[in-house]
Write a protein that holds these residues in place. Sequence first.
Motif, PDB file in Angstrom:
ATOM      1  N   LYS A  55      42.131  37.489  36.141  1.00  0.00           N
ATOM      2  CA  LYS A  55      40.307  37.261  36.663  1.00  0.00           C
ATOM      3  C   LYS A  55      39.162  38.530  36.510  1.00  0.00           C
ATOM      4  O   LYS A  55      38.926  39.004  35.403  1.00  0.00           O
ATOM      5  CB  LYS A  55      39.692  36.741  37.424  1.00  0.00           C
ATOM      6  CG  LYS A  55      38.113  36.468  37.755  1.00  0.00           C
ATOM      7  CD  LYS A  55      37.944  35.224  38.254  1.00  0.00           C
ATOM      8  CE  LYS A  55      36.430  35.266  38.771  1.00  0.00           C
ATOM      9  NZ  LYS A  55      35.923  34.405  39.666  1.00  0.00           N
ATOM     10  N   GLU A  87      42.649  34.251  38.514  1.00  0.00           N
ATOM     11  CA  GLU A  87      41.797  33.092  38.662  1.00  0.00           C
ATOM     12  C   GLU A  87      42.231  32.251  39.910  1.00  0.00           C
ATOM     13  O   GLU A  87      42.592  32.044  40.421  1.00  0.00           O
ATOM     14  CB  GLU A  87      42.380  32.429  37.458  1.00  0.00           C
ATOM     15  CG  GLU A  87      42.348  33.613  35.942  1.00  0.00           C
ATOM     16  CD  GLU A  87      40.963  32.851  35.498  1.00  0.00           C
ATOM     17  OE1 GLU A  87      39.784  32.244  36.045  1.00  0.00           O
ATOM     18  OE2 GLU A  87      40.315  33.905  35.139  1.00  0.00           O
ATOM     19  N   GLN A  88      41.643  31.251  39.295  1.00  0.00           N
ATOM     20  CA  GLN A  88      41.274  29.970  40.788  1.00  0.00           C
ATOM     21  C   GLN A  88      42.741  29.384  40.821  1.00  0.00           C
ATOM     22  O   GLN A  88      43.013  28.638  40.056  1.00  0.00           O
ATOM     23  CB  GLN A  88      40.111  28.946  40.216  1.00  0.00           C
ATOM     24  CG  GLN A  88      40.010  27.968  41.408  1.00  0.00           C
ATOM     25  CD  GLN A  88      38.856  28.650  43.238  1.00  0.00           C
ATOM     26  OE1 GLN A  88      38.862  29.653  42.979  1.00  0.00           O
ATOM     27  NE2 GLN A  88      39.446  28.065  43.695  1.00  0.00           N
ATOM     28  N   GLY A  89      43.069  28.760  41.493  1.00  0.00           N
ATOM     29  CA  GLY A  89      44.418  28.138  41.130  1.00  0.00           C
ATOM     30  C   GLY A  89      45.905  29.598  41.488  1.00  0.00           C
ATOM     31  O   GLY A  89      46.509  28.962  41.243  1.00  0.00           O
TER      32      GLY A  89
END
Length: 98
Positions: A55, A87-89
């Motif tokens: 990210k 990033e998320q996850g």
Amino acid sequence: MNQERIFKVLLGPHISEKATLQADLAGQYVFRVATTATKLEVKKAVEKLFEVKVKAVQTVKVKGKTKRTARGIGKRSDWKKAYVCLEQGQEIDFADAE
């Protein structure tokens, strides 16, 4: 970016108490990187090596400490570290890294 440059950009993970907390709470991982590495190079290297989506990247230049020795005053080398936000996850498991 060729394979040789990837291994020259990332020197290894920086393991400390603060880095471990950042990884657990914010999903940020800390790496020691070459002093000439750019944020884009760090991003591409992490994405290619660990197969994750990055990210954001923040870099910090760490000044080497001045130390007194028996021969006088010496100085440790300056180095650079990068905080990589995923990033998320996404997560990096250093035990499974090849």
